[in-house]
Design an enzyme around this catalytic site. Structure first.
Site, PDB file in Angstrom:
ATOM      1  N   ASP A  24      -0.119   2.661  -0.604  1.00 25.40           N
ATOM      2  CA  ASP A  24       0.512   1.619   0.342  1.00 25.40           C
ATOM      3  C   ASP A  24       0.941   0.284  -0.278  1.00 25.40           C
ATOM      4  O   ASP A  24       0.149  -0.231  -1.065  1.00 25.40           O
ATOM      5  CB  ASP A  24      -0.507   1.490   1.594  1.00 25.40           C
ATOM      6  CG  ASP A  24      -0.283   0.676   2.771  1.00 25.40           C
ATOM      7  OD1 ASP A  24       1.217   0.748   2.990  1.00 25.40           O
ATOM      8  OD2 ASP A  24      -0.975   0.369   3.641  1.00 25.40           O
ATOM      9  N   HIS A  41       9.761   0.447  -2.190  1.00 23.67           N
ATOM     10  CA  HIS A  41       9.787   1.730  -2.397  1.00 23.67           C
ATOM     11  C   HIS A  41      10.267   2.432  -3.608  1.00 23.67           C
ATOM     12  O   HIS A  41       9.550   3.321  -4.256  1.00 23.67           O
ATOM     13  CB  HIS A  41      10.639   2.582  -1.290  1.00 23.67           C
ATOM     14  CG  HIS A  41      10.223   2.022  -0.089  1.00 23.67           C
ATOM     15  ND1 HIS A  41       8.653   2.250   0.430  1.00 23.67           N
ATOM     16  CD2 HIS A  41      10.686   1.662   1.058  1.00 23.67           C
ATOM     17  CE1 HIS A  41       8.540   1.540   1.654  1.00 23.67           C
ATOM     18  NE2 HIS A  41       9.604   1.391   2.312  1.00 23.67           N
ATOM     19  N   LEU A 135      -1.179  19.410 -14.138  1.00 24.03           N
ATOM     20  CA  LEU A 135      -1.772  18.791 -12.858  1.00 24.03           C
ATOM     21  C   LEU A 135      -1.035  19.363 -11.663  1.00 24.03           C
ATOM     22  O   LEU A 135       0.147  19.858 -11.483  1.00 24.03           O
ATOM     23  CB  LEU A 135      -1.394  17.426 -12.981  1.00 24.03           C
ATOM     24  CG  LEU A 135      -1.556  16.740 -11.721  1.00 24.03           C
ATOM     25  CD1 LEU A 135      -3.177  16.440 -11.386  1.00 24.03           C
ATOM     26  CD2 LEU A 135      -0.871  15.258 -11.727  1.00 24.03           C
TER      27      LEU A 135
HETATM   28  C1  IPE Z   1       0.388   5.410   5.406  1.00 25.19           C
HETATM   29  O1  IPE Z   1       0.880   3.905   5.142  1.00 25.19           O
HETATM   30  C2  IPE Z   1       1.205   6.222   4.996  1.00 25.19           C
HETATM   31  C3  IPE Z   1       1.836   6.142   3.640  1.00 25.19           C
HETATM   32  C4  IPE Z   1       1.468   5.652   2.751  1.00 25.19           C
HETATM   33  C5  IPE Z   1       3.047   7.219   3.288  1.00 25.19           C
HETATM   34  P1  IPE Z   1       1.447   3.196   6.356  1.00 25.19           P
HETATM   35  O2  IPE Z   1       1.967   1.779   6.090  1.00 25.19           O
HETATM   36  O3  IPE Z   1       2.428   4.090   7.136  1.00 25.19           O
HETATM   37  O4  IPE Z   1       0.104   2.946   7.501  1.00 25.19           O
HETATM   38  P2  IPE Z   1      -0.177   1.921   8.212  1.00 25.19           P
HETATM   39  O5  IPE Z   1       0.828   2.021   9.312  1.00 25.19           O
HETATM   40  O6  IPE Z   1      -0.588   0.653   7.657  1.00 25.19           O
HETATM   41  O7  IPE Z   1      -1.362   2.556   8.930  1.00 25.19           O
HETATM   42  C1  IPE Z   2       4.124   2.574   1.685  1.00 22.36           C
HETATM   43  O1  IPE Z   2       4.129   1.385   1.767  1.00 22.36           O
HETATM   44  C2  IPE Z   2       5.125   3.471   1.718  1.00 22.36           C
HETATM   45  C3  IPE Z   2       5.523   4.103   2.779  1.00 22.36           C
HETATM   46  C4  IPE Z   2       4.824   4.071   3.967  1.00 22.36           C
HETATM   47  C5  IPE Z   2       6.461   4.991   2.820  1.00 22.36           C
HETATM   48  P1  IPE Z   2       4.755   0.679   2.981  1.00 22.36           P
HETATM   49  O2  IPE Z   2       5.875   0.559   3.256  1.00 22.36           O
HETATM   50  O3  IPE Z   2       4.005   0.754   4.042  1.00 22.36           O
HETATM   51  O4  IPE Z   2       4.537  -1.082   2.586  1.00 22.36           O
HETATM   52  P2  IPE Z   2       3.619  -2.250   3.299  1.00 22.36           P
HETATM   53  O5  IPE Z   2       2.511  -1.730   3.952  1.00 22.36           O
HETATM   54  O6  IPE Z   2       4.653  -2.535   4.502  1.00 22.36           O
HETATM   55  O7  IPE Z   2       3.625  -3.324   2.448  1.00 22.36           O
HETATM   56 MG    MG Z   3       1.989   0.395   4.739  1.00 23.77          MG
END
Ligand code: IPE
Ligand code: IPE
Ligand code: MG
Length: 244
Positions: A24, A41, A135
């Site tokens: 995240d 991303h 892995l």
């Molecule tokens: C969890 O992160 C999903 C992934 C890392 C793919 P999110 O950014 O979607 O989760 P929330 O919205 O902070 O709970």
């Molecule tokens: C995690 O990073 C990747 C996905 C959920 C696809 P985020 O896109 O949730 O990044 P933040 O949490 O908004 O910084």
């Molecule tokens: Mg996120």
């Protein structure tokens, strides 16, 4: 002060067999750099490559990474499209590199929501890497724990109706066998980056006794030494499983 080098501190005889990661913070990382979320991303996939290599060379058996959740479809269309494009680029790259790699790849989640081409690539990659001995990388795509458990319940009821199983035989181990993670040991260690302290619908059943490690780092900044630090902390925890 420089951070400790955690690799040298690890006990190679008691590594976690299965590490799960909620990757995240890509969006916030990009925002700090005044870049687009899709830039974040992309940087996230580079961090993932580093972590896969580090986990593999350490001798970790299973790594499960949360790449796209069932709730992530609710993001703006532009972001979802760019994530799908990135996923396809990633799959193409992996298909090209799989000959020279020892990583075995499979996907958890409901891939029927992806377009046919993406689904074909996922299946091809799973077949191509099936006999690899390194892995085991499990990529969670359109994955949500509640969706996974719902699908499992439907399948259990359907099998019971067809007398393939008896209701008396339903127990925790049978339920585990109906989940997407069938055959994979439960995670020993769950890591979440970006400072958020929540699970966001990831592996709810499987993490019943996992050790949790929350990192303040945003995912694109998470590196090998951060992984070693998480494992080091794991090795210094006392897992009791409800006993003493
Ligand atoms: C969890 O992160 C999903 C992934 C890392 C793919 P999110 O950014 O979607 O989760 P929330 O919205 O902070 O709970
Ligand atoms: C995690 O990073 C990747 C996905 C959920 C696809 P985020 O896109 O949730 O990044 P933040 O949490 O908004 O910084
Ligand atoms: Mg996120």
């Amino acid at each position: 002060m420089d951070k400790l080098n955690y690799k040298d501190k690890l006990k190679m005889t008691s590594l976690p067999k299965h590490i799960a990661i909620i990757m995240d913070g890509n969006g916030r990382w990009a925002k700090k750099k005044q870049q687009s979320r899709s830039f974040g991303h992309k940087a996230g996939t580079k961090a993932l490559e580093k972590i896969i290599k580090a986990a593999d060379s350490l001798g970790i058996a299973h790594l499960t990474v949360y790449a796209f959740s069932t709730e992530n479809w609710n993001r703006p269309k532009e972001e979802v499209n760019s994530l799908m494009k990135l996923l396809n680029q990633y799959l193409n790259q992996y298909l090209k590199d799989s000959k020279n790699s020892n990583i075995k790849i499979d996907v958890i989640g409901d891939i029927s929501k992806f377009d046919k081409d993406t689904q074909d690539k996922i299946k091809q990659l799973q077949e191509l890497t099936y006999n690899k001995s390194g892995l085991n990388l499990h990529i969670a795509l359109n994955y949500g724990s509640r969706d996974e458990i719902t699908r499992a319940i439907k399948k259990i009821i359907s099998d019971a109706t067809k007398s393939k199983i008896n209701i008396e035989d339903i127990n925790a181990s049978l339920i585990s066998n109906y989940l997407d993670t069938n055959g994979i040991p439960d995670p020993d260690l769950l890591i979440r980056t970006s400072g958020e302290k929540r699970i966001s619908n990831f592996l709810l059943w499987q993490i019943a006794y996992s050790e949790l490690f929350f990192s303040e780092k945003l995912w694109p900044d998470f590196d090998e030494n951060d992984l070693y630090e998480a494992i080091f902390e794991y090795q210094n925890r006392d897992r009791r499983y409800g006993s003493i």
